[in-house]
Motif scaffolding. Sequence first.
Motif, PDB file in Angstrom:
ATOM      1  N   ASP A  16     -29.731   8.946 -74.128  1.00  0.00           N
ATOM      2  CA  ASP A  16     -29.319   7.649 -74.662  1.00  0.00           C
ATOM      3  C   ASP A  16     -27.908   7.277 -74.208  1.00  0.00           C
ATOM      4  OD1 ASP A  16     -31.753   7.346 -75.910  1.00  0.00           O
ATOM      5  OD2 ASP A  16     -31.025   7.933 -77.892  1.00  0.00           O
ATOM      6  N   ALA A  19     -28.158   6.143 -70.682  1.00  0.00           N
ATOM      7  CA  ALA A  19     -28.716   4.783 -70.623  1.00  0.00           C
ATOM      8  C   ALA A  19     -27.650   3.736 -70.935  1.00  0.00           C
ATOM      9  CB  ALA A  19     -29.901   4.659 -71.570  1.00  0.00           C
ATOM     10  N   ALA A  20     -26.789   3.995 -71.899  1.00  0.00           N
ATOM     11  CA  ALA A  20     -25.694   3.064 -72.205  1.00  0.00           C
ATOM     12  C   ALA A  20     -24.745   2.963 -71.017  1.00  0.00           C
ATOM     13  CB  ALA A  20     -24.957   3.525 -73.464  1.00  0.00           C
ATOM     14  N   ARG A  23     -26.376   0.804 -68.338  1.00  0.00           N
ATOM     15  CA  ARG A  23     -26.337  -0.631 -68.667  1.00  0.00           C
ATOM     16  C   ARG A  23     -24.959  -1.222 -68.393  1.00  0.00           C
ATOM     17  NH1 ARG A  23     -29.633   1.284 -72.744  1.00  0.00           N
ATOM     18  NH2 ARG A  23     -27.903   1.402 -74.237  1.00  0.00           N
ATOM     19  N   ASN A  24     -23.906  -0.460 -68.684  1.00  0.00           N
ATOM     20  CA  ASN A  24     -22.550  -0.944 -68.381  1.00  0.00           C
ATOM     21  C   ASN A  24     -22.366  -1.142 -66.882  1.00  0.00           C
ATOM     22  OD1 ASN A  24     -21.734  -1.016 -71.053  1.00  0.00           O
ATOM     23  ND2 ASN A  24     -20.907   1.049 -71.004  1.00  0.00           N
ATOM     24  N   GLY A  26     -24.659  -1.861 -64.890  1.00  0.00           N
ATOM     25  CA  GLY A  26     -25.475  -3.027 -64.557  1.00  0.00           C
ATOM     26  C   GLY A  26     -24.700  -4.329 -64.600  1.00  0.00           C
ATOM     27  N   GLU A  27     -23.630  -4.367 -65.356  1.00  0.00           N
ATOM     28  CA  GLU A  27     -22.733  -5.524 -65.382  1.00  0.00           C
ATOM     29  C   GLU A  27     -21.597  -5.379 -64.376  1.00  0.00           C
ATOM     30  OE1 GLU A  27     -21.270  -6.729 -69.221  1.00  0.00           O
ATOM     31  OE2 GLU A  27     -23.060  -5.937 -70.193  1.00  0.00           O
ATOM     32  N   GLY A  38     -30.487  -0.218 -59.082  1.00  0.00           N
ATOM     33  CA  GLY A  38     -30.728   0.197 -60.448  1.00  0.00           C
ATOM     34  C   GLY A  38     -30.291   1.606 -60.746  1.00  0.00           C
ATOM     35  N   TYR A  39     -30.319   1.912 -62.036  1.00  0.00           N
ATOM     36  CA  TYR A  39     -30.093   3.254 -62.539  1.00  0.00           C
ATOM     37  C   TYR A  39     -31.414   3.753 -63.095  1.00  0.00           C
ATOM     38  CZ  TYR A  39     -25.134   3.842 -61.886  1.00  0.00           C
ATOM     39  OH  TYR A  39     -23.912   4.037 -61.310  1.00  0.00           O
ATOM     40  N   ASN A  78     -16.131   2.560 -68.846  1.00  0.00           N
ATOM     41  CA  ASN A  78     -17.310   3.389 -68.581  1.00  0.00           C
ATOM     42  C   ASN A  78     -16.939   4.756 -68.021  1.00  0.00           C
ATOM     43  OD1 ASN A  78     -20.037   3.143 -69.174  1.00  0.00           O
ATOM     44  ND2 ASN A  78     -20.591   2.757 -67.046  1.00  0.00           N
TER      45      ASN A  78
END
Length: 109
Positions: A16, A19-20, A23-24, A26-27, A38-39, A78
């Motif tokens: 988890d 995954a966070a 997503r960071n 991803g920005e 992608g990750y 991050n």
Amino acid sequence: MITCFIRYEIDPFRKDAFAAYARNWGEAIPRCGADLIGYFAPHEGCATTAYGVYNIESLAAYEAYRARLAADPLGQENYEFSRRERFILKEERIFLKNVSLPHAPRVTP
């Protein structure tokens, strides 16, 4: 164009957190100039291997991108998040060039 593949060894009990982290990126990654593919986190099979994949124009462009990413507020946050939480056990980068292009159109049966 070259593609950077980042192979991560992650703590299988901290998916988890990874995954966070993903997503960071991803920005932040697209904002800093790379084309994020992608990750990818474990789903089935090995529970400790994850990948990050993005395209960049050249190694020179990569160096400039890394400087922008290091100065980006979300990028800094991050990096600190991963250091503090220690869910990444190992990280390796490789740069590859796609040599199979152009591809034929995909056929749908």
